[in-house]
Design an enzyme around this catalytic site. Structure first.
Site, PDB file in Angstrom:
ATOM      1  N   ASP A  66       1.048  -1.232   0.127  1.00 59.85           N
ATOM      2  CA  ASP A  66      -0.138  -0.033   0.171  1.00 59.85           C
ATOM      3  C   ASP A  66       1.288   1.652  -0.029  1.00 59.85           C
ATOM      4  OD1 ASP A  66       0.704  -0.661   2.266  1.00 59.85           O
ATOM      5  OD2 ASP A  66      -0.992  -0.641   3.646  1.00 59.85           O
ATOM      6  N   ASN A 135      -8.029  -2.646  13.802  1.00 60.72           N
ATOM      7  CA  ASN A 135      -9.787  -3.185  13.459  1.00 60.72           C
ATOM      8  C   ASN A 135      -9.948  -4.150  11.668  1.00 60.72           C
ATOM      9  OD1 ASN A 135      -8.469  -1.989  10.901  1.00 60.72           O
ATOM     10  ND2 ASN A 135     -10.304  -0.418  10.867  1.00 60.72           N
ATOM     11  N   HIS A 137      -7.373  -5.057   9.412  1.00 62.47           N
ATOM     12  CA  HIS A 137      -7.603  -4.434   8.202  1.00 62.47           C
ATOM     13  C   HIS A 137      -5.968  -4.860   7.641  1.00 62.47           C
ATOM     14  CE1 HIS A 137      -5.024  -0.890   9.182  1.00 62.47           C
ATOM     15  NE2 HIS A 137      -4.481  -0.846   9.343  1.00 62.47           N
ATOM     16  N   GLU A 142     -10.116  -2.156   4.763  1.00 60.49           N
ATOM     17  CA  GLU A 142     -10.485  -1.753   5.959  1.00 60.49           C
ATOM     18  C   GLU A 142     -11.687  -2.121   6.364  1.00 60.49           C
ATOM     19  OE1 GLU A 142      -8.971   0.009   8.215  1.00 60.49           O
ATOM     20  OE2 GLU A 142      -8.442   2.284   7.123  1.00 60.49           O
TER      21      GLU A 142
HETATM   22  C1  F6R Z   1       0.902  -1.788   5.893  1.00 59.65           C
HETATM   23  C2  F6R Z   1       0.186  -2.405   5.902  1.00 59.65           C
HETATM   24  C3  F6R Z   1      -1.286  -2.337   6.926  1.00 59.65           C
HETATM   25  C4  F6R Z   1      -0.306  -2.574   8.845  1.00 59.65           C
HETATM   26  C5  F6R Z   1      -0.855  -2.996   9.813  1.00 59.65           C
HETATM   27  C6  F6R Z   1      -0.197  -2.001  11.326  1.00 59.65           C
HETATM   28  O1  F6R Z   1       1.990  -1.738   4.954  1.00 59.65           O
HETATM   29  O2  F6R Z   1      -0.545  -2.661   4.954  1.00 59.65           O
HETATM   30  O3  F6R Z   1      -1.637  -3.478   7.513  1.00 59.65           O
HETATM   31  O4  F6R Z   1       0.612  -3.816   9.121  1.00 59.65           O
HETATM   32  O5  F6R Z   1      -1.947  -1.536   9.606  1.00 59.65           O
HETATM   33  O6  F6R Z   1       0.381  -0.834  11.600  1.00 59.65           O
HETATM   34  P1  F6R Z   1       1.780  -1.604  12.709  1.00 59.65           P
HETATM   35  O7  F6R Z   1       3.017  -2.695  12.141  1.00 59.65           O
HETATM   36  O8  F6R Z   1       2.628  -0.059  12.628  1.00 59.65           O
HETATM   37  O9  F6R Z   1       0.660  -1.640  13.600  1.00 59.65           O
END
Ligand code: F6R
Length: 246
Positions: A66, A135, A137, A142
């Protein structure tokens, strides 16, 4: 399959080893990569090992999950910047084989279509690395994103913007939209590693464990996949059934 380790360091070693094993077994592997704080120690460990024992990475291909809409490569919080800082500035992966969604594209929808097509063109992802949002994702898919989704522009949920506010000097600077690989793209990976660490992930990991396949909790899509490893430290696994944590 659940793999539960004592510490974040143990999780990072295991995950980095899995990435390295894939690269050694298939030098022209296609890796799907993630960003976020969970991955920082994973990439640090991988870089460390690859510096000690250099491996030819010239045939490796990567696709990141992403990118924020409106943040260019030079923005300190863009995922392109993150990947260079933690991985690509330190390893010899050819830049033309490194892919991230282009959050600055004039035609965002076209860029999304081209991204999913590019993954297909190289034969799909051999291994997809995932973190998980509080959440549920995966990527930036989402809650209620259809499991059939391909790379798309997505409006970030309030929860995600709050969670990611910690990376920005002012939480209001968190972009409202992002481009994310779709859930279908992720599910087509031949192997998936989902990594969760720390107490802030305990609640969602328990929900993920107990919940059936449900678009309200995007990570449950992984329950339809036959080759997923969920890697956690003790804190992230704290609310899982005791027998899993033994
Ligand atoms: C980032 C991504 C997100 C993160 C998720 C957890 O490329 O795809 O799904 O993996 O938001 O983020 P952290 O590791 O910062 O808790």
């Amino acid at each position: 399959m659940y793999k539960i380790f004592e510490t974040i360091d143990d999780v990072s070693r295991y995950t980095a080893q899995r990435l390295l094993d894939r690269i050694l077994a298939k030098p022209d592997a296609v890796l799907g990569l993630a960003t976020g704080s969970t991955m920082e120690p994973v990439y640090a460990r991988l870089v460390d090992w690859l510096w000690q024992h250099p491996v030819d990475l010239s045939r490796l291909t990567t696709f990141n999950l992403d990118e924020y809409v409106g943040l260019g490569a030079s923005h300190a919080q863009s995922y392109c910047h993150y990947m260079c800082r933690h991985l690509f500035d330190k390893l010899n992966v050819p830049r033309e084989r490194v892919h991230l969604p282009d959050g600055m594209a004039r035609d965002l929808e076209g860029a999304c279509r081209a991204y999913s097509d590019a993954i297909q063109t190289v034969g799909g992802l051999d291994l997809q690395l995932l973190g998980i949002g509080s959440n549920g994702h995966i990527g930036f898919n989402e809650p209620h994103t259809p499991f059939t989704s391909r790379t798309q522009v997505i409006a970030l949920s309030e929860q995600t913007r709050i969670d990611n506010g910690r990376f920005f000097s002012d939480p209001s600077e968190v972009p409202t939209h992002a481009l994310t690989m779709g859930i279908q793209d992720i599910l087509e990976a031949r192997e998936i590693l989902l990594v969760a660490t720390g107490p802030s992930k305990a609640g969602i990991m328990a929900e993920l464990y107990h919940c059936g396949v449900d678009e309200a909790l995007p990570a449950t899509a992984l329950k339809q996949h036959g080759n997923v490893t969920i890697v956690m430290d003790r804190e992230a696994a704290a609310l899982l059934p005791r027998e899993l944590r033994a």
